[in-house]
Design an enzyme around this catalytic site. Structure first.
Site, PDB file in Angstrom:
ATOM      1  CB  SER A 254      -0.789  -0.026   1.139  1.00 27.55           C
ATOM      2  OG  SER A 254      -0.147   0.086   2.309  1.00 27.55           O
ATOM      3  CE  LYS A 255      -2.369   6.012  -3.398  1.00 28.83           C
ATOM      4  NZ  LYS A 255      -3.083   7.027  -3.509  1.00 28.83           N
ATOM      5  NE  ARG A 256       0.332  -0.140   5.829  1.00 29.96           N
ATOM      6  CZ  ARG A 256       1.092  -0.891   6.688  1.00 29.96           C
ATOM      7  NH1 ARG A 256       2.171  -0.350   7.227  1.00 29.96           N
ATOM      8  NH2 ARG A 256       0.744  -2.349   6.758  1.00 29.96           N
ATOM      9  CG  HIS A 257       4.235  -0.540   2.432  1.00 27.84           C
ATOM     10  ND1 HIS A 257       3.047  -1.430   2.382  1.00 27.84           N
ATOM     11  CD2 HIS A 257       4.492  -1.267   3.843  1.00 27.84           C
ATOM     12  CE1 HIS A 257       2.465  -1.886   3.578  1.00 27.84           C
ATOM     13  NE2 HIS A 257       3.364  -1.863   4.254  1.00 27.84           N
ATOM     14  N   GLY A 258       5.219   3.009   0.533  1.00 29.28           N
ATOM     15  CA  GLY A 258       6.135   3.708  -0.754  1.00 29.28           C
ATOM     16  C   GLY A 258       5.212   3.790  -1.926  1.00 29.28           C
TER      17      GLY A 258
END
Length: 457
Positions: A254-258
């Site tokens: 997801s976006k929280r990982h990049g």
């Protein structure tokens, strides 16, 4: 007797179903890297089997669908070389067909209007959860005379059925679901405003899709799709549910990982490197060959051998793939990508570059770098020692130029080479990590080298 013989032969001959696969993204966001992998597997399966690869834009969510996202999806597929074989399909242009199919089910008694309010449905759901029951809605309106009176249209499901719905998944094998546990499935808000699941099944049936290859997050929807297909009189396709791409912590990427959008990767990585990495991330080619061309993949790809478990998306590994492809590029190809100004340092760039962002490492060739004085000291040496050594290096270059510079510096730093090379590296590049300082000096030239050493001193 002869007729019987020919009948027996006909029974033995099986006509292969034409391979037709589809990628069906929703234009509610930029093309996800996981969707790009699904596209690659659909495309490879079609090409391996002489089939057809279709792109279908599923824009039934009219409030969230945007043209910019559709454009990004199509551009991303083209960038990866995933050409489609028929004109683009858009669900927003197929509403008349959906309306006909909904009315067919309503007229045939296979679907009905459910007039429960959202509040009533939510109260029912909460009660089922409190009782540790699987949430499902068995509507009391299913036997009412056909009439539209608000609510939604649902597919009539037998709540007393003992039948098992079997999903014969190409990757995961046979998976069983109990029909009675699904309740009456919502298929449309109105006759002209159908829901995702219904449009999905109608399109697959009308387009004669032979295999649906998609992420495992859709597996729970598959028995619903089979039930809808049966009600419509369509032969359900074969299903293959791909493993999800995972972040380093083994959660869903997801976006929280990049970055998760393909567009963010094509800025830094070569299309062939992205294609290669995504292709082998969840499928292992023969002999564990990692770097493999798309032509070879088209020959060896087998859907049955796609992994069942999720694979970790590792940007460092993608960087390795990209670096390998850069090394194979011709000088002209590489210069076309990075620009002619790098011509003098092309060999150096090729050896060290893994992504386009790495070009920043070579900025010091084109502009005098800023220098942190504290960086000029080698290990426990003092600033004065570094200044003295730089002055001696400057004298050598002023007297003899850059010819045989390396041997002269080796002689100067016989006791500790770092005391010579470290401050020179920083003086010329402004960096702790850089190409060999003598190589840098030769490219910069005598005048510029002396200028930078003087600045460092």
């Amino acid at each position: 007797m002869l007729a019987v013989f020919f009948c027996a032969i006909i029974k033995l001959v099986t006509i292969p179903v034409p391979i037709r696969v589809r990628l069906a993204p929703s234009p509610t966001g930029f093309l996800h890297i996981g969707t790009a992998q699904s596209a690659i597997y659909n495309w490879l399966f079609a090409r391996k089997n002489g089939g057809t690869f279709i792109v279908r834009i599923e824009d039934t969510d009219r409030a969230r669908s945007e043209k910019q996202y559709e454009d990004d999806i199509l551009a991303g597929l083209k960038g990866l070389g995933l050409e489609w074989d028929e004109n683009i399909y858009r669900q927003s242009e197929r509403t008349k067909m959906y309306e006909e199919q909904v009315n067919k089910l309503l007229d045939g008694g296979k679907a009905f209007w459910c007039r429960h309010t959202p509040e009533e449905l939510e109260a029912e759901r909460q009660a089922q959860l409190a009782g540790k029951d699987l949430p499902r809605h068995i509507c009391v309106h299913r036997e009412d005379p056909l009439q539209r009176d608000g609510g939604v249209i649902r597919l009539h499901i037998d709540s007393n059925s003992t039948r098992k719905i079997i999903v014969d998944d190409v990757i995961r094998g046979k998976i069983e679901f109990e029909e009675r546990l699904f309740g009456d499935i919502s298929i449309a808000r109105t006759e002209t405003n159908v829901l995702f699941h219904f449009a999905n099944v109608v399109d697959d049936g009308e387009m004669r899709i032979s295999h649906v290859i998609r992420g495992e997050d859709h597996l729970a929807n598959t028995p619903k799709h089979i039930l809808i297909a049966e009600a419509l009189g369509f032969e359900p396709p074969r299903y293959a549910h791909l493993p999800l791409l995972l972040a380093p912590d083994r959660t869903k990427l997801s976006k929280r990982h990049g970055a998760t959008a393909l567009k963010d990767y094509v800025k830094e990585f070569l299309p062939e490197a992205i294609f290669n990495y995504l292709a082998v991330l969840s499928f292992t080619p023969p002999a564990d060959k990692e770097k493999i061309s798309r032509e070879e993949l088209m020959e060896v790809f087998e859907l049955e051998k796609v992994h069942k478990t999720g694979a970790i998306f590792d940007v460092k590994k993608l960087e390795w793939f990209n670096g390998e492809y850069i090394k194979k590029m011709s000088d002209d190809e590489l210069l076309m990508m990075i620009g002619q100004k790098y011509e003098k340092i092309l060999t150096m760039v090729r050896e060290r570059m893994k992504t386009k962002k790495d070009l920043e490492e070579f900025d010091f060739f084109f502009e005098t770098p800023m220098i942190d004085p504290e960086m000029l000291t080698w290990k426990k040496s003092t600033l004065e020692e570094s200044r003295t050594m730089l002055a001696r290096v400057k004298n050598i270059i002023e007297k003899d130029g850059l010819e045989n510079l390396r041997s002269k510096l080796d002689e100067l730093g016989a006791g500790d080479r770092g005391l010579v090379y470290w401050p020179l590296r920083v003086a010329l590049s402004g960096k702790k990590a850089s190409p060999d300082p003598v190589d840098i000096a030769i490219i910069l030239g005598k005048e510029e080298v002396i200028k930078r050493i003087e600045k460092a001193i």
